[in-house]
Design a protein around this motif. Structure first.
Motif, PDB file in Angstrom:
ATOM      1  N   ARG A   7       7.790  -9.829  13.409  1.00 17.04           N
ATOM      2  CA  ARG A   7       7.409  -9.847  11.994  1.00 17.04           C
ATOM      3  C   ARG A   7       7.090  -8.416  11.574  1.00 17.04           C
ATOM      4  NH1 ARG A   7       2.374 -13.333  13.039  1.00 17.04           N
ATOM      5  NH2 ARG A   7       2.499 -11.958  14.864  1.00 17.04           N
ATOM      6  N   VAL A   8       7.714  -7.971  10.472  1.00 16.89           N
ATOM      7  CA  VAL A   8       7.677  -6.561  10.090  1.00 16.89           C
ATOM      8  C   VAL A   8       7.271  -6.421   8.626  1.00 16.89           C
ATOM      9  CG1 VAL A   8       9.008  -4.421   9.950  1.00 16.89           C
ATOM     10  CG2 VAL A   8       9.528  -6.090  11.752  1.00 16.89           C
ATOM     11  N   LEU A   9       6.433  -5.416   8.357  1.00 18.53           N
ATOM     12  CA  LEU A   9       6.047  -5.077   6.983  1.00 18.53           C
ATOM     13  C   LEU A   9       6.534  -3.667   6.671  1.00 18.53           C
ATOM     14  CD1 LEU A   9       4.478  -5.642   4.338  1.00 18.53           C
ATOM     15  CD2 LEU A   9       2.434  -4.719   5.471  1.00 18.53           C
ATOM     16  N   ASP A  10       7.355  -3.544   5.632  1.00 19.02           N
ATOM     17  CA  ASP A  10       7.845  -2.256   5.139  1.00 19.02           C
ATOM     18  C   ASP A  10       7.023  -1.905   3.907  1.00 19.02           C
ATOM     19  OD1 ASP A  10       9.227  -0.266   3.692  1.00 19.02           O
ATOM     20  OD2 ASP A  10      11.190  -0.955   4.370  1.00 19.02           O
ATOM     21  N   ILE A  11       6.152  -0.898   4.031  1.00 18.59           N
ATOM     22  CA  ILE A  11       5.305  -0.461   2.922  1.00 18.59           C
ATOM     23  C   ILE A  11       6.006   0.683   2.187  1.00 18.59           C
ATOM     24  CG2 ILE A  11       3.109   0.595   2.276  1.00 18.59           C
ATOM     25  CD1 ILE A  11       1.805  -0.831   4.597  1.00 18.59           C
ATOM     26  N   GLY A  12       6.227   0.485   0.882  1.00 20.16           N
ATOM     27  CA  GLY A  12       6.970   1.471   0.110  1.00 20.16           C
ATOM     28  C   GLY A  12       8.463   1.328   0.347  1.00 20.16           C
ATOM     29  N   VAL A  47       6.229  -6.879  -5.306  1.00 21.01           N
ATOM     30  CA  VAL A  47       5.458  -5.730  -5.777  1.00 21.01           C
ATOM     31  C   VAL A  47       4.136  -5.694  -5.023  1.00 21.01           C
ATOM     32  CG1 VAL A  47       4.308  -4.690  -7.763  1.00 21.01           C
ATOM     33  CG2 VAL A  47       6.547  -5.798  -8.049  1.00 21.01           C
ATOM     34  N   GLY A  48       3.784  -4.535  -4.488  1.00 19.62           N
ATOM     35  CA  GLY A  48       2.536  -4.377  -3.738  1.00 19.62           C
ATOM     36  C   GLY A  48       2.402  -2.955  -3.258  1.00 19.62           C
ATOM     37  N   ASN A  49       1.244  -2.630  -2.698  1.00 17.50           N
ATOM     38  CA  ASN A  49       1.031  -1.256  -2.218  1.00 17.50           C
ATOM     39  C   ASN A  49       0.077  -1.243  -1.036  1.00 17.50           C
ATOM     40  OD1 ASN A  49      -1.856  -0.483  -3.137  1.00 17.50           O
ATOM     41  ND2 ASN A  49      -0.963  -1.389  -4.989  1.00 17.50           N
ATOM     42  N   ALA A  50      -0.026  -0.101  -0.396  1.00 18.07           N
ATOM     43  CA  ALA A  50      -0.782   0.034   0.849  1.00 18.07           C
ATOM     44  C   ALA A  50      -2.282  -0.128   0.667  1.00 18.07           C
ATOM     45  CB  ALA A  50      -0.490   1.402   1.477  1.00 18.07           C
ATOM     46  N   TYR A  51      -2.771  -0.040  -0.568  1.00 14.43           N
ATOM     47  CA  TYR A  51      -4.204  -0.144  -0.804  1.00 14.43           C
ATOM     48  C   TYR A  51      -4.677  -1.582  -0.983  1.00 14.43           C
ATOM     49  CZ  TYR A  51      -4.078   4.902  -1.501  1.00 14.43           C
ATOM     50  OH  TYR A  51      -3.910   6.244  -1.315  1.00 14.43           O
ATOM     51  N   VAL A  52      -3.729  -2.502  -1.160  1.00 16.94           N
ATOM     52  CA  VAL A  52      -4.098  -3.902  -1.369  1.00 16.94           C
ATOM     53  C   VAL A  52      -3.185  -4.780  -0.514  1.00 16.94           C
ATOM     54  CG1 VAL A  52      -4.515  -5.726  -3.043  1.00 16.94           C
ATOM     55  CG2 VAL A  52      -4.725  -3.343  -3.759  1.00 16.94           C
ATOM     56  N   LEU A  53      -3.647  -5.052   0.711  1.00 15.51           N
ATOM     57  CA  LEU A  53      -2.893  -5.920   1.613  1.00 15.51           C
ATOM     58  C   LEU A  53      -3.641  -7.232   1.855  1.00 15.51           C
ATOM     59  CD1 LEU A  53      -1.664  -3.318   4.288  1.00 15.51           C
ATOM     60  CD2 LEU A  53      -0.490  -4.090   2.210  1.00 15.51           C
ATOM     61  N   ASP A  54      -4.513  -7.589   0.907  1.00 17.12           N
ATOM     62  CA  ASP A  54      -5.392  -8.744   1.092  1.00 17.12           C
ATOM     63  C   ASP A  54      -4.635 -10.056   1.257  1.00 17.12           C
ATOM     64  OD1 ASP A  54      -7.317  -6.866   0.690  1.00 17.12           O
ATOM     65  OD2 ASP A  54      -7.886  -7.535  -1.308  1.00 17.12           O
ATOM     66  N   GLU A  55      -3.454 -10.163   0.690  1.00 21.24           N
ATOM     67  CA  GLU A  55      -2.722 -11.426   0.767  1.00 21.24           C
ATOM     68  C   GLU A  55      -2.182 -11.696   2.160  1.00 21.24           C
ATOM     69  OE1 GLU A  55       1.459 -11.353  -0.913  1.00 21.24           O
ATOM     70  OE2 GLU A  55       0.595  -9.551  -1.829  1.00 21.24           O
ATOM     71  N   PHE A  56      -2.203 -10.677   3.013  1.00 19.23           N
ATOM     72  CA  PHE A  56      -1.727 -10.844   4.384  1.00 19.23           C
ATOM     73  C   PHE A  56      -2.918 -11.058   5.315  1.00 19.23           C
ATOM     74  CE2 PHE A  56       1.363  -7.796   2.429  1.00 19.23           C
ATOM     75  CZ  PHE A  56       2.394  -8.715   2.263  1.00 19.23           C
ATOM     76  N   ALA A  57      -2.847 -12.090   6.120  1.00 22.22           N
ATOM     77  CA  ALA A  57      -3.940 -12.399   7.037  1.00 22.22           C
ATOM     78  C   ALA A  57      -4.001 -11.392   8.176  1.00 22.22           C
ATOM     79  CB  ALA A  57      -3.745 -13.809   7.595  1.00 22.22           C
ATOM     80  N   GLU A  58      -5.125 -11.388   8.872  1.00 20.58           N
ATOM     81  CA  GLU A  58      -5.227 -10.578  10.085  1.00 20.58           C
ATOM     82  C   GLU A  58      -4.131 -10.974  11.063  1.00 20.58           C
ATOM     83  OE1 GLU A  58      -8.955  -9.928  12.110  1.00 20.58           O
ATOM     84  OE2 GLU A  58     -10.045 -10.605  10.330  1.00 20.58           O
ATOM     85  N   ASN A  59      -3.642  -9.978  11.796  1.00 19.21           N
ATOM     86  CA  ASN A  59      -2.655 -10.214  12.856  1.00 19.21           C
ATOM     87  C   ASN A  59      -1.364 -10.851  12.326  1.00 19.21           C
ATOM     88  OD1 ASN A  59      -4.776  -9.357  14.547  1.00 19.21           O
ATOM     89  ND2 ASN A  59      -5.448 -11.469  14.877  1.00 19.21           N
ATOM     90  N   SER A  60      -0.960 -10.461  11.099  1.00 18.43           N
ATOM     91  CA  SER A  60       0.239 -11.052  10.491  1.00 18.43           C
ATOM     92  C   SER A  60       1.540 -10.409  10.968  1.00 18.43           C
ATOM     93  CB  SER A  60       0.176 -10.928   8.966  1.00 18.43           C
ATOM     94  OG  SER A  60      -0.856 -11.708   8.428  1.00 18.43           O
ATOM     95  N   ARG A  73      -5.671  -3.908  10.206  1.00 18.89           N
ATOM     96  CA  ARG A  73      -6.126  -5.297  10.108  1.00 18.89           C
ATOM     97  C   ARG A  73      -4.966  -6.285  10.182  1.00 18.89           C
ATOM     98  NH1 ARG A  73      -6.403  -9.219   6.429  1.00 18.89           N
ATOM     99  NH2 ARG A  73      -5.431  -7.893   4.843  1.00 18.89           N
ATOM    100  N   VAL A  74      -3.846  -5.972   9.525  1.00 20.07           N
ATOM    101  CA  VAL A  74      -2.747  -6.946   9.480  1.00 20.07           C
ATOM    102  C   VAL A  74      -1.847  -6.881  10.715  1.00 20.07           C
ATOM    103  CG1 VAL A  74      -2.759  -6.949   6.960  1.00 20.07           C
ATOM    104  CG2 VAL A  74      -1.135  -5.455   8.180  1.00 20.07           C
ATOM    105  N   LEU A  75      -2.028  -5.867  11.550  1.00 20.57           N
ATOM    106  CA  LEU A  75      -1.250  -5.768  12.781  1.00 20.57           C
ATOM    107  C   LEU A  75      -1.868  -6.628  13.885  1.00 20.57           C
ATOM    108  CD1 LEU A  75      -0.339  -1.968  13.105  1.00 20.57           C
ATOM    109  CD2 LEU A  75       1.297  -3.865  13.059  1.00 20.57           C
ATOM    110  N   VAL A  76      -1.015  -7.197  14.712  1.00 19.55           N
ATOM    111  CA  VAL A  76      -1.498  -7.902  15.900  1.00 19.55           C
ATOM    112  C   VAL A  76      -2.063  -6.882  16.878  1.00 19.55           C
ATOM    113  CG1 VAL A  76       0.215  -9.735  15.618  1.00 19.55           C
ATOM    114  CG2 VAL A  76       0.744  -7.747  17.073  1.00 19.55           C
ATOM    115  N   PRO A  77      -2.927  -7.295  17.830  1.00 15.74           N
ATOM    116  CA  PRO A  77      -3.364  -6.369  18.884  1.00 15.74           C
ATOM    117  C   PRO A  77      -2.148  -5.781  19.604  1.00 15.74           C
ATOM    118  CG  PRO A  77      -4.680  -8.359  18.924  1.00 15.74           C
ATOM    119  CD  PRO A  77      -3.566  -8.622  17.940  1.00 15.74           C
ATOM    120  N   GLY A  78      -2.116  -4.475  19.711  1.00 14.01           N
ATOM    121  CA  GLY A  78      -0.956  -3.816  20.312  1.00 14.01           C
ATOM    122  C   GLY A  78       0.215  -3.645  19.374  1.00 14.01           C
ATOM    123  N   GLY A  79       0.039  -4.038  18.093  1.00 15.85           N
ATOM    124  CA  GLY A  79       1.105  -3.875  17.110  1.00 15.85           C
ATOM    125  C   GLY A  79       1.396  -2.417  16.840  1.00 15.85           C
TER     126      GLY A  79
END
Length: 268
Positions: free
Chosen positions: A43-48, A93-106, A131-137
């Motif tokens: 699972r991958v998040l591309d910011i920007g 639409v989103g940005n690096a300062y507001v990742l609240d919609e993604f749970a921990e370890n997403s 916060r949104v990365l899994v341990p070791g992400g």
């Protein structure tokens, strides 16, 4: 307006970015993805994510069992990106300062390709990413090197130091915030990341003429290249920058040489 603005973006700039970034940001981004060693099912998040070229490429790597989310604060670029949507790929639409919609370890991987220098305050985004990365992400990023400005940056700075332009100083938020390697090492360590790789690489662009240089600079900065100047002064400033650039034009075009930093880190 003297701060970084999302309102300067236009449909023309967004389409031009889609066209010109293919052999620039996208090409460099593929190298970053190679360094991240993505695997099917991740699972991958591309910011920007911009117009989505790199996220689309990543979606083919992680495959149908994986997932890619691309976010960007520019709605016009997200609309272009949505043309590339796949069953395992979404854009919003989103940005690096507001990742609240993604749970921990997403996410297994988060990356910012040619984006980190647009973040004026960098620690808060790094904390959200952790916060949104899994341990070791893994976190991957490429960004301009503060210690190696290219010719355009030097010319722009020199032109803006002269009247009448110097009566309109840029705010802290109104220009890219490049970092040095020591600064990036400090930021990553302070915010809970262990660095796997960090290096300074050549960042060379060849442009056919000064118009192409300005087109790319305007598109990649979403209109903020001279956004702090009053509209009536922008055209004259661009003309002065073009004249200076043309002095360096050869039969092969205008060569801009700088350096970029590539970094890969792991959540501690």
């Amino acid at each position: 307006m003297n701060a970084l603005s999302l309102a300067f973006d236009t449909q023309r700039l967004a389409e031009k970015y889609e066209e010109l970034s293919a052999d620039r940001q996208f090409s460099h981004g593929k190298q970053l993805i190679e360094e991240l060693r993505l695997r099917p099912g991740e699972r991958v998040l591309d910011i920007g994510c911009g117009t989505g070229l790199l996220a689309e490429y990543v979606a083919t790597i992680v495959g149908p069992t994986g997932w890619v989310t691309g976010i960007d604060p520019l709605p016009l670029r997200i609309e272009i990106a949505k043309r590339k949507s796949k069953p395992n790929l979404v854009y919003q639409v989103g940005n690096a300062y507001v990742l609240d919609e993604f749970a921990e370890n997403s996410f297994d991987v988060v990356y910012l390709n040619a984006v980190f220098h647009w973040l004026a305050e960098k620690e808060e985004p790094l904390q959200h990413i952790r916060r949104v990365l899994v341990p070791g992400g893994r976190l991957g990023l490429t960004t301009g090197s503060k210690e190696h400005p290219n010719r355009l940056q030097r010319i722009r700075r020199e032109v803006l130091s002269r009247p009448p332009y110097n009566a309109f100083p840029e705010s802290r938020a109104g220009y890219p915030h490049w970092v040095s390697v020591p600064e990036l090492v400090w930021l990553l360590d302070r915010n809970g990341f262990s660095i796997q790789k960090i290096e300074v690489q050549e960042n060379v662009f060849n442009h056919s003429d000064s118009d192409t240089v300005i087109d790319f600079s305007q598109a990649s900065s979403f209109g903020n290249f001279l956004g702090h100047l009053p509209p009536e002064l922008r055209d004259s400033a661009i003309a002065e920058i073009k004249r200076a650039l043309e002095e360096y034009r050869t039969p092969d075009g205008i060569r801009l040489e700088g350096r970029r930093i590539l970094a890969v880190a792991v959540k501690k």
